[in-house]
Design an enzyme around this catalytic site. Structure first.
Site, PDB file in Angstrom:
ATOM      1  N   ASP A   1      -4.395  13.263  21.807  1.00  0.00           N
ATOM      2  CA  ASP A   1      -3.134  13.142  21.069  1.00  0.00           C
ATOM      3  C   ASP A   1      -3.245  13.716  19.667  1.00  0.00           C
ATOM      4  O   ASP A   1      -2.233  13.957  19.018  1.00  0.00           O
ATOM      5  CB  ASP A   1      -2.706  11.671  20.984  1.00  0.00           C
ATOM      6  CG  ASP A   1      -2.078  11.178  22.280  1.00  0.00           C
ATOM      7  OD1 ASP A   1      -1.928  11.985  23.214  1.00  0.00           O
ATOM      8  OD2 ASP A   1      -1.747   9.980  22.359  1.00  0.00           O
TER       9      ASP A   1
ATOM     10  N   ASP B   1       0.818  -1.210   0.000  1.00  0.00           N
ATOM     11  CA  ASP B   1       0.000   0.000   0.000  1.00  0.00           C
ATOM     12  C   ASP B   1       0.854   1.262   0.000  1.00  0.00           C
ATOM     13  O   ASP B   1       0.450   2.296  -0.548  1.00  0.00           O
ATOM     14  CB  ASP B   1      -0.916   0.002   1.222  1.00  0.00           C
ATOM     15  CG  ASP B   1      -2.103  -0.942   1.041  1.00  0.00           C
ATOM     16  OD1 ASP B   1      -2.243  -1.514  -0.050  1.00  0.00           O
ATOM     17  OD2 ASP B   1      -2.878  -1.098   2.004  1.00  0.00           O
TER      18      ASP B   1
END
Length: 245
Positions: A135, A29
């Site tokens: 985060d 990918d």
């Protein structure tokens, strides 16, 4: 040494689509994501052969190379249209973007090496949706729904669905969960943290953003066409069963 091969000048990469009929990739990918990064405008149809491990965008085994290329040249193959998103980066309150890029999987705003929590205001068509505290946050395509977004708790979305996925990364608040918006919408992420944040695009490159900088994400007019092994739904279900277990 290889007179049949022709190199291109990176300065002229926006013109490549005018000279290339189709693309053959060998890898995983990451190779497709690199392809997307090279072709920032029109992308010639791509047929991808797997030489990696986990590959949702590389449906063909490299051993079938000759057979599948011949099928494609004979017009026996079908293509899936994968939505890409465009991101425009702005510094401060400037309405003029300093950078624009088109991506296939996701754009991730995260705290990087900073230890403190990240604060990012998220807007949908200029309407404030929430302040992301955690985060970071991921904006992904349906193709990217099985990548970083999935690992962060996002849902899987069929690649034929036109949508924009937003997934928080380790959110502090329980009120903001993974969300799917219509692809016609514009998602804006504005940094309100005192610390700089890092924006990673398809895992290919990073951009630093400071307080009051913002990035707008919307549908790209340049999708990526990829040759399917069977059809888009069969390939997708097969990949889920084979690669996520």
């Amino acid at each position: 040494e290889h007179p049949h091969l022709q190199a291109f000048d990176p300065v002229e990469k926006d013109l490549l689509a005018d000279y290339i009929d189709f693309i053959v990739t060998f890898g995983g990918d990451g190779t497709i994501l690199h392809l997307s990064a090279i072709f920032q405008r029109e992308v010639p149809p791509a047929i991808a052969f797997s030489m990696g491990t986990v590959g949702f965008m590389t449906p063909f085994d490299v051993k079938t190379f000759e057979t599948e290329v011949e099928r494609m040249l004979n017009g026996a193959s079908t293509c899936a249209t994968r939505t890409r998103l465009s991101a425009q980066f702005h510094e401060g309150l400037s309405r003029q973007p300093v950078l624009e890029t088109h991506f296939l999987n996701e754009l991730a705003v995260h705290r990087g090496q900073n230890l403190r929590i990240t604060h990012v205001d998220m807007f949908l068509d200029d309407l404030l949706v929430t302040r992301v505290q955690g985060d970071g946050v991921i904006v992904a395509t349906p193709t990217g729904s099985t990548a970083y977004s999935l690992s962060a708790g996002g849902c899987m979305v069929h690649p034929a669905i036109h949508a924009i996925l937003v997934t928080p990364i380790c959110p502090r608040s329980l009120s903001f969960r993974p969300t799917i918006f219509p692809v016609e919408a514009t998602v804006t992420l504005k940094v309100v943290s005192r610390d700089d944040v890092v924006v990673a695009v398809d895992g290919q490159w990073c951009q630093q953003m400071q307080c009051n900088d913002f990035v707008t994400v919307r549908e790209s007019p340049y999708p990526l066409l990829s040759v399917s092994r069977m059809d888009e739904t069969t390939d997708w279900i097969s990949d889920i069963n084979e690669r996520l277990h």
